[in-house]
Design a protein around this motif. Structure first.
Motif, PDB file in Angstrom:
ATOM      1  N   LEU A   1      39.089  15.067  77.305  1.00 43.03           N
ATOM      2  CA  LEU A   1      40.064  16.076  76.925  1.00 43.03           C
ATOM      3  C   LEU A   1      41.385  15.740  77.601  1.00 43.03           C
ATOM      4  O   LEU A   1      41.393  15.225  78.727  1.00 43.03           O
ATOM      5  CB  LEU A   1      39.619  17.475  77.373  1.00 43.03           C
TER       6      LEU A   1
ATOM      7  N   SER B   1      47.567  15.513  71.946  1.00 44.56           N
ATOM      8  CA  SER B   1      46.163  15.450  72.329  1.00 44.56           C
ATOM      9  C   SER B   1      45.473  14.314  71.617  1.00 44.56           C
ATOM     10  O   SER B   1      46.072  13.503  70.958  1.00 44.56           O
ATOM     11  CB  SER B   1      45.485  16.781  72.017  1.00 44.56           C
TER      12      SER B   1
ATOM     13  N   VAL C   1      32.746  15.355  69.131  1.00 44.00           N
ATOM     14  CA  VAL C   1      33.819  16.092  69.805  1.00 44.00           C
ATOM     15  C   VAL C   1      33.779  15.765  71.286  1.00 44.00           C
ATOM     16  O   VAL C   1      32.760  15.273  71.797  1.00 44.00           O
ATOM     17  CB  VAL C   1      33.684  17.618  69.588  1.00 44.00           C
TER      18      VAL C   1
ATOM     19  N   TYR D   1      40.057  21.645  65.310  1.00 45.21           N
ATOM     20  CA  TYR D   1      40.872  20.476  65.625  1.00 45.21           C
ATOM     21  C   TYR D   1      41.410  19.835  64.346  1.00 45.21           C
ATOM     22  O   TYR D   1      42.575  19.420  64.272  1.00 45.21           O
ATOM     23  CB  TYR D   1      40.077  19.456  66.421  1.00 45.21           C
TER      24      TYR D   1
ATOM     25  N   TRP E   1      43.818  19.579  70.644  1.00 45.88           N
ATOM     26  CA  TRP E   1      42.677  20.243  71.267  1.00 45.88           C
ATOM     27  C   TRP E   1      43.074  21.527  71.991  1.00 45.88           C
ATOM     28  O   TRP E   1      42.289  22.469  72.071  1.00 45.88           O
ATOM     29  CB  TRP E   1      41.955  19.294  72.234  1.00 45.88           C
TER      30      TRP E   1
END
Length: 680
Positions: free
Chosen positions: A215, A59, A261, A328, A334
């Motif tokens: 994401l 991720s 984020v 995280y 993630w």
């Protein structure tokens, strides 16, 4: 023993019950031995980089750490009084061995689960007895609940669980009602195991290649299954959440960006709560971001007699962003961070240690995570893919909610939302909607509160409220003069005197200007609507202080003295010998508002003064017949679960007619009185 005795025991054990642990909507309601643990997540755990990784893609890069801040979410149930303390035994209770604690919890759980089963089977009396037995098992064990966190959590869990059930006859008096809430969509979605449509999967796989997201997006059978579900059977749930997202998207993306984020974490909230501030999960997580109580406190969200910041969209978003960043930083992935948000970091860490893989899909394949957590990440990915490709999923014509704009004024006094509404020419329901963190119809006493007002009304409010003494803002009212109003009629309506109204408004004569506003000086404890208020189902325990009387306590909490006496078996005003009072706090505008509205509506309809009223059923619905129009006026008391549509069907009328006759009412609450014109 009758189940009603639960309230006496709850008061006695007030200081022993603590909030449920961590934000874990996937936790099963029947955890017999919940592990202890601090609510605030520690980032000092060994980095997962030392653990072998599976071959699946990694991720996004690690984010810089920040300090925790407040957030909002609608969590569980009973709110402890700030100065609350139950009397302690003179001798400390003996500590219990782990086996003894486990045995007690096992007995409690068996009774509790039997009660839940009986409740859902419609056997309410048997359910009450089971719940009574569950509390007796805790009380009779003679164990000190403070000596073991499992006992504390078990007490809180079954208390919250019982209080969430709508069991008739379990509340003292007849005026209590549960605060209106919305089931969290994640509970329903998590129970589904959707089938995989290969065509849907292939289409979604192609869409991912052109979908920009901060994401990581992956297409698996599980993700494709939930896309198929949200496109068919679950489309209604998905569409409502998608439309509601318009109200919060701008604010949430801004906060997520500020906290460093991924902004697409907003889809976690869409999956969790459908963007409903009053969403409550089956295990008591609350709000848009579904925080559990102790986790919320760890990130600065306040819970008190008056407010629950988990229900504040802005505060809870900031807290969720900081919590997800901490997760995280702990797991470096993630997907694992989202899984830990659901089931708790301890659950995910244990799965990683057990398998040696710090990869969500490997943990999924090895079946070492709870079922709800295994489904959780695929649900969020499915929601993300669909929302970011609206044309492909028929969402272009969705009626999106508009972003909420409001003014903010910081106040340090208690004020009733009905008075606030009168100051700014709004409805109490609109003020409640703008201030979802308020658990009552009043703002906190003795502390600062950021009151949200309809956009553009800040100066209007400050000018109007200045006419009301600060210590009277829970009681006094503004009244817009209607045709036919006189000083005498207003004095009767508000249980005050014509002289008081004249003096408060510096009137020189008796004539009143129609559409003008008058300050109504209502005496403390004499509010005309106080005895018909809607009260929270859950008990708030108040520790009696020296000098307290029934009248002063009632004034402090905006409750009528009669209700305080009824709930506590009191006759006079003295509290001599009482250590704790059981109170049910007001949570909505009173049903009396509706009563007042119906009386005015009846007057405007021109019904004969000789109309005959007679009760038609035990729930206090009345019919007023009019011989000329051959119609009937029904005063219908709203029951739990009823909607404008269902009531309109019952009386063979329309939703538009109901709204017209009830001041455009939009939100129904149990106990509210609606006027219905029923054709004959």
């Amino acid at each position: 023993m009758r189940f009603a005795n639960l309230y006496v025991r709850t008061v006695a054990l007030a200081s022993l019950a603590l909030a449920a642990c961590s934000c874990q909507t996937a936790q099963k309601p029947v955890a017999l031995l919940p592990p202890g643990g601090a609510p605030a997540l520690k980032t000092s755990t060994p980095p997962p980089a030392t653990v072998p990784k599976a071959s699946t893609p990694k991720s996004a890069a690690s984010q810089p750490a920040t300090t925790p801040s407040p957030t909002y979410n609608q969590a569980s149930a009973q709110q402890p009084a700030p100065n609350e303390a139950a009397s302690q035994p003179s001798q400390p209770a003996p500590s219990a061995s782990p086996d003894a604690v486990a045995d007690v919890i096992d007995r409690v759980e068996k009774e509790y689960l039997a009660g839940v089963a009986n409740y859902h089977a419609g056997r309410n009396e048997a359910a009450k007895q089971n719940f009574d037995n569950a509390f007796n098992a805790l009380l009779d064990s003679k164990l000190d609940m403070r000596s073991d966190s499992r006992l504390e959590k078990e007490f809180e869990r079954i208390s919250d669980g019982v209080n969430h059930l709508d069991l008739p006859g379990t509340q003292p008096g007849d005026a209590s009602a549960e605060q209106k809430s919305e089931p969290a969509p994640i509970d329903e979605t998590n129970e589904v195991t959707p089938a995989v449509d290969l065509n849907v999967k292939a289409k979604a796989q192609a869409e991912i290649k052109s979908t920009h997201s901060d994401l990581p997006l992956m297409m698996t059978d599980q993700v494709a299954g939930y896309i198929n579900y949200f496109s068919n059977h679950g489309r209604g749930t998905f569409l409502r959440a998608f439309e509601r997202s318009g109200r919060y998207r701008e604010m949430m993306r801004s906060i997520l960006k500020e906290e460093g984020v991924p902004q697409d974490l907003i889809y976690l909230a869409q999956a969790e709560s459908g963007f409903h501030p009053l969403a409550v999960s089956r295990v008591g997580a609350r709000g848009i971001w579904q925080f559990m109580g102790s986790r919320a406190r760890g990130y600065g969200l306040e819970r008190s007699l008056w407010v629950d910041d988990r229900q504040d969209p802005e505060k809870s978003t900031r807290a969720a962003a900081r919590h997800l960043k901490d997760l995280y930083n702990q797991f470096g992935d993630w997907y694992l961070a989202m899984a830990a948000y659901n089931s708790g970091p301890g659950t995910v860490q244990a799965a990683v240690r057990r398998t040696g893989f710090a990869d969500f899909w490997e943990l999924y394949r090895r079946n070492v995570l709870p079922k709800e957590t295994r489904n959780y990440v695929p649900i969020i990915l499915a929601v993300t893919i669909m929302t970011k490709n609206p044309s492909q999923y028929g969402l272009d014509d969705a009626a999106m909610d508009h972003a909420t704009r409001y003014d903010t004024v910081t106040i340090d006094y208690a004020v009733d939302l009905r008075l606030v509404a009168e100051c700014v020419d709004a409805k109490p329901a609109e003020l409640q909607d703008l201030n979802p963190s308020l658990l009552r119809s009043t703002t906190p006493q003795g502390k600062k509160f950021e009151l949200h007002l309809p956009a553009g009304t800040k100066e209007q409010y400050q000018t109007a409220i200045a006419s009301i003494p600060a210590n009277m803002r829970l009681w006094w009212r503004y009244h817009k003069v209607q045709p036919g109003d006189t000083l005498a009629s207003l004095a009767r309506t508000y249980r005050t005197t014509a002289k008081s109204i004249t003096e408060a408004n510096h009137l020189e004569g008796t004539e009143l200007d129609v559409e003008g506003k008058l300050v109504i000086p209502v005496a403390v404890g004499k509010h005309p609507l106080s005895d018909t208020a809607t009260y929270a189902r859950r008990i708030t325990r108040y520790k009696v202080h020296r000098g307290d009387t029934v009248e002063t306590v009632a004034e402090n909490f905006s409750i009528s003295p009669q209700m305080v006496r009824r709930w506590n078996g009191l006759r006079g005003d003295s509290l001599r010998g009482r250590k704790v009072l059981a109170l049910h706090l007001p949570v909505t505008p009173t049903s009396g508002d509706s009563e007042l509205a119906t009386s005015k509506t009846s007057k405007s309809l021109g019904h004969s003064k000789k109309a005959v009223q007679k009760p038609t059923q035990k729930d206090a619905s009345y019919i007023t017949a009019d011989s000329k129009t051959q119609a009937a006026i029904v005063r219908h008391r709203v029951k739990s679960g009823e909607t404008l549509y269902s009531i309109a069907n019952t009386y063979r009328t329309t939703v538009a007619a109901l709204k017209h006759d009830n001041r455009d009412v939009a939100v129904l609450r149990p106990g509210m009185i609606l006027i219905v014109q029923q054709s004959r």
